[in-house]
Design an enzyme around this catalytic site. Structure first.
Site, PDB file in Angstrom:
ATOM      1  N   TYR A  32      30.607  32.084  39.078  1.00  0.00           N
ATOM      2  CA  TYR A  32      31.162  31.421  40.253  1.00  0.00           C
ATOM      3  C   TYR A  32      31.702  32.431  41.255  1.00  0.00           C
ATOM      4  CZ  TYR A  32      36.074  32.184  38.901  1.00  0.00           C
ATOM      5  OH  TYR A  32      37.288  32.751  38.603  1.00  0.00           O
ATOM      6  N   LYS A 150      31.705  37.572  36.804  1.00  0.00           N
ATOM      7  CA  LYS A 150      32.621  36.482  37.175  1.00  0.00           C
ATOM      8  C   LYS A 150      32.107  35.164  36.603  1.00  0.00           C
ATOM      9  CE  LYS A 150      35.333  34.892  41.157  1.00  0.00           C
ATOM     10  NZ  LYS A 150      36.647  35.325  40.649  1.00  0.00           N
ATOM     11  N   GLU A 182      44.494  43.303  34.287  1.00  0.00           N
ATOM     12  CA  GLU A 182      44.570  42.607  35.576  1.00  0.00           C
ATOM     13  C   GLU A 182      45.410  41.358  35.407  1.00  0.00           C
ATOM     14  OE1 GLU A 182      40.524  41.629  36.602  1.00  0.00           O
ATOM     15  OE2 GLU A 182      40.084  40.943  34.566  1.00  0.00           O
ATOM     16  N   LEU A 206      37.650  42.540  36.744  1.00  0.00           N
ATOM     17  CA  LEU A 206      36.792  42.013  37.791  1.00  0.00           C
ATOM     18  C   LEU A 206      36.762  42.989  38.964  1.00  0.00           C
ATOM     19  CD1 LEU A 206      35.118  39.524  38.718  1.00  0.00           C
ATOM     20  CD2 LEU A 206      37.191  38.757  39.897  1.00  0.00           C
TER      21      LEU A 206
END
Length: 286
Positions: A32, A150, A182, A206
């Site tokens: 996504y 992702k 993260e 990411l």
């Protein structure tokens, strides 16, 4: 009622349907992107489109449409739904050629499923949370190893946000082998003696589109940047901290695990970067 996009059709949201055998539903076999909209225009569309293709390639998944078609779909949804400030969610799954199976369906005979919808969020750029700053907790990072892709595998990040909420905080930073990876849905940074510190890119985090833009803008503003591993204890001793994401832009962090950073208010570097990012993004929006 919103108009959404499903497999080539613009439909009322109440009429949107996909198969119960779709692998996105059964296996979280999908990727996504979320693109922000400011002043009715798309922020960093090119970066999101490039990252989407990378995610698809890493999973041997077919593209559902060309980048040019994707841009047109985004713009049409913004127009139809009259979005001035908000988000566009895009999801591509491997689809399905029949019953549930762990083995990938034949890409020759199976088309991917593509879904897009808008979320209107007036005041997105002037979010009061950015004036207040976020409080975070630290939690163990037990996600799969390819966080650079992702994917829609978001259960643990969602649980992390719920852990933060239960603790009276706003979000969580994830810890693996003693180091911060993260946030649950953002990249993490701290500032010490004027230097911005953030983890370098790898399969462990990411490759944030907003991250890339903010670091470029920070460098252009002659801010000092260091990409390296860092611990949560280092972050607790920082002068300030912040996160970046497509939906929250630059979000100051004012507390980590109950420890206030600086004077407990959003720091000057985070605030300046948010201002620069929003200004430059608006200029470059399409």
């Amino acid at each position: 009622m919103r108009t959404v996009y499903v497999n080539g059709e613009y439909l009322p949201e109440t009429e949107a349907k996909i198969s119960i055998f779709d692998r996105g539903f059964l296996m979280a076999d999908g990727v996504y992107e979320v693109t922000s909209v400011l002043d009715g225009k798309l922020i960093d569309f090119e970066g999101h489109a490039v990252r989407l293709q990378r995610s698809l390639d890493e999973l041997d998944m077919q593209s559902a449409c060309s980048k040019e078609e994707l841009l047109e779909i985004h713009r049409e949804l913004v127009r139809i739904n009259e979005i001035d400030e908000g988000l566009i969610y895009l999801q591509v799954t491997r689809g399905s050629d029949g019953d549930r199976d762990f083995v990938f369906p034949d890409p020759v005979t199976t088309k991917p499923t593509i879904v897009l919808f808008t979320q209107s969020k007036p005041g997105l750029a002037d979010n009061p949370a950015a004036q207040k700053g976020a409080k975070i907790i630290s939690i163990e990072d037990i996600r799969w190893g390819r966080r650079d892709i992702k994917t829609v595998q978001l259960l643990y990040p969602s649980m992390g946000k719920m852990m933060a909420k239960a603790a009276g905080c706003d979000d969580a930073w994830l810890i693996e082998d003693g180091y911060v990876t993260e946030g649950t849905s953002n990249n993490a940074y701290f500032v010490k003696n004027g230097k911005i510190v953030t983890r370098p890119l790898s399969n462990n985090i990411l490759h944030g589109i907003t991250r890339k833009a903010v670091l470029r803008l920070a460098a252009e503003a002659q801010m000092e940047i260091e990409e390296r591993l860092f611990t949560i204890d280092e972050a607790k001793e920082a002068d300030e901290a912040f996160t970046t994401s497509a939906s929250a832009f630059v979000m100051p962090v004012v507390e980590i695990d109950g420890v206030a950073l600086g004077d407990g208010s959003p720091g000057p570097i985070a605030q300046r970067l948010r201002e620069i990012y929003l200004d430059e993004s608006r200029k470059a929006a399409i």
